[in-house]
Design an enzyme around this catalytic site. Structure first.
Site, PDB file in Angstrom:
ATOM      1  N   LYS A 154       4.647  -1.405  -5.048  1.00 23.40           N
ATOM      2  CA  LYS A 154       5.096  -0.016  -5.126  1.00 23.40           C
ATOM      3  C   LYS A 154       6.518   0.104  -5.688  1.00 23.40           C
ATOM      4  CE  LYS A 154       1.959   1.971  -1.712  1.00 23.40           C
ATOM      5  NZ  LYS A 154       1.261   0.770  -1.189  1.00 23.40           N
TER       6      LYS A 154
HETATM    7  C1  LIG Z   1      -0.157   0.607  -1.176  1.00 24.93           C
HETATM    8  C2  LIG Z   1      -0.696  -0.776  -1.042  1.00 24.93           C
HETATM    9  C3  LIG Z   1      -2.032  -1.131  -1.405  1.00 24.93           C
HETATM   10  C4  LIG Z   1      -3.026  -0.103  -1.895  1.00 24.93           C
HETATM   11  O1  LIG Z   1      -2.736   0.384  -3.183  1.00 24.93           O
HETATM   12  P1  LIG Z   1      -3.421   1.718  -3.728  1.00 24.93           P
HETATM   13  O2  LIG Z   1      -2.748   2.024  -4.998  1.00 24.93           O
HETATM   14  O3  LIG Z   1      -3.164   2.765  -2.659  1.00 24.93           O
HETATM   15  O4  LIG Z   1      -4.877   1.446  -3.875  1.00 24.93           O
HETATM   16  C5  LIG Z   1      -2.419  -2.462  -1.301  1.00 24.93           C
HETATM   17  N1  LIG Z   1      -1.588  -3.403  -0.821  1.00 24.93           N
HETATM   18  C6  LIG Z   1      -0.315  -3.114  -0.452  1.00 24.93           C
HETATM   19  C7  LIG Z   1       0.542  -4.195   0.083  1.00 24.93           C
HETATM   20  C8  LIG Z   1       0.177  -1.799  -0.540  1.00 24.93           C
HETATM   21  O5  LIG Z   1       1.435  -1.525  -0.147  1.00 24.93           O
END
Ligand SMILES: *Cc1c(COP(=O)(O)O)cnc(C)c1O
Length: 442
Positions: free
Chosen positions: A107
């Protein structure tokens, strides 16, 4: 480039409006009107380009009509101040490590890009309006978090001039490692510790957005994952993964597996494929929250309340970006199934996988990446090579991973640094009157 809403009832928006507003008026998600394909010579030569060069070409296809080349290049280069290496786990399975950014999860890429693009639009607006009052033009980002989103957004916006971030989190319900990633930063980041649960935090944020007095007093915006500026930049690292695999001579039949919750990450990969990225097929790996998996089997999308798992960033019962996947494939179940297959794993299977990968290869997966690895292990066909996304560093889920492996895994220096900082937060009740009073005094 203009953006339309997946609900089809909102006016067409410019990129600036889509980024500043986040969600369309009809509560739909913004989608670019056109998806540009990248020329063959880009793919022919991609293995000789750097991550930043690749990302800039992709960013130019998305945002080049709206942001001047020099500004866009700077935004991309500043965003990607860290690598996303493809690491060999077995002969046919590689891990795309997306945890080398400031908060050790993927993210970071979207949050850092969005912060910089928002700042670009604010500066532009300031110049055009001729207002010298920086304080008045300051934009305040409100974000409610149950852990990971708050840290990525806070760190993505840290030190970005003209933007102040308020991170609302539930008292005592966030792990210490997560908490220190947004409570120790200072500068333009304020942590607000709410005496309640995550839903109370979310309610405070939603109420603030619709409160007339507050919106006269200060400019408010949201930085959640449905924002196009957070979600599209995630496409960058799929192109880079392809480049790395091509360099190894392993990109002929590439399968990419994405541990998925809200489906923003995989959706950006599907945009990449539409732009010409030669990935053979995708696998969406779910934990026990298997709404998408069931959709693939039955053609019916039936949201459910989420259940808690050890891969908790994927505990989503109504994935918001499903609307985008659906729109991208012309609402055709058949078309979706021709590019994407699914997998779903229980906590027990995830734990077994973490043990197995460690024992067989020495590699330590986090609970999300473990779903990705397992789906490739079970799903790769002869001749195919798979890349799964290691979406976070295993130390972010240290107590879970330690108890599964009966180990004491090392906490990266970057994470330790957060833990040494002084925690600072504003205590808050869950009543909106208190939160409003606090913001009015800011
Ligand atoms: C947010 C997140 C996900 C999921 O990603 P999406 O884009 O919501 O499908 C998977 N793994 C981790 C560690 C995350 O922080």
């Amino acid at each position: 480039m203009n953006y339309y809403s997946t609900n089809g009832q909102a006016p067409i928006a410019t990129l600036e409006k889509a980024v500043v507003k986040g969600l369309a008026e009809d509560k739909g998600l913004y989608m670019p009107e056109r998806i540009k394909t990248l020329p063959q010579d880009f793919f022919d030569n991609i293995e000789n380009l750097s991550f930043q060069e690749i990302a800039y070409r992709v960013a130019d296809a998305f945002f080049g009509e709206d942001v001047p080349a020099d500004d866009l290049k700077k935004i991309v280069y500043d965003t990607l101040a860290f690598d996303c290496p493809c690491v060999k786990v077995t002969d046919s399975i590689y891990s795309l490590e997306l945890f080398h950014g400031p908060t050790l999860a993927f993210k970071d890429v979207g949050a850092r890009f969005m912060a910089r693009l928002l700042q670009y639009f604010l500066k532009k607006e300031l110049k055009e309006s001729g207002t010298p009052d920086v304080k008045k033009s300051q934009v305040n980002v409100l974000v409610a978090t149950s852990g990971d989103t708050g840290s990525a957004v806070a760190n993505g916006f840290l030190g970005v001039e003209g933007i102040h971030v308020y991170v609302l989190y539930p008292k005592g319900k966030v792990s210490p490692i997560q908490e220190c990633q947004f409570t120790t930063l200072g500068q333009n980041i304020t942590a607000v510790e709410v005496d309640g649960v995550f839903d109370d935090c979310q309610a405070l944020v939603k109420n603030a957005f619709i409160d007339a007095d507050l919106n006269v007093h200060m400019k408010l915006t949201s930085a959640n994952s449905i924002n196009v500026a957070r979600f599209l930049p995630q496409a960058f690292y799929y192109f880079y993964a392809y480049a790395q695999m091509k360099k190894r001579g392993l990109a002929e039949q590439l399968v990419v597996c994405v541990p998925s919750g809200n489906f923003g990450n995989i959706c950006s990969a599907l945009f990449g494929k539409k732009m010409g990225l030669p990935i053979k097929r995708f696998i969406a790996a779910n934990n026990a929250n298997d709404i998408f998996f069931k959709y693939l089997q039955t053609g019916k999308y039936e949201p459910m309340p989420s259940v808690q798992t050890i891969a908790n960033a994927m505990d989503v019962g109504d994935p918001s970006n499903f609307a985008r996947v659906y729109a991208l494939y012309g609402k055709s179940h058949e078309a979706i199934c021709s590019d994407i297959s699914g997998a779903t794993y229980s906590d027990e299977q995830i734990a077994d996988t973490i043990k197995e990968v460690k024992a067989e290869t020495g590699y330590v997966c986090d609970p999300h990446g473990a779903c990705g690895y397992r789906a490739l292990k079970e799903g790769l066909k002869d001749g195919e090579v798979g890349v799964f996304l290691e979406t976070a560093h295993p130390a972010k889920f240290k107590s879970t991973v330690d108890s599964i492996l009966n180990d004491d895994i090392e906490i990266p220096v970057k994470l330790q640094a957060f833990m040494k900082g002084t925690k600072q937060s504003v205590p808050m009740s869950k009543n909106f009157v208190d939160f409003k009073q606090f913001l009015m005094g800011e």
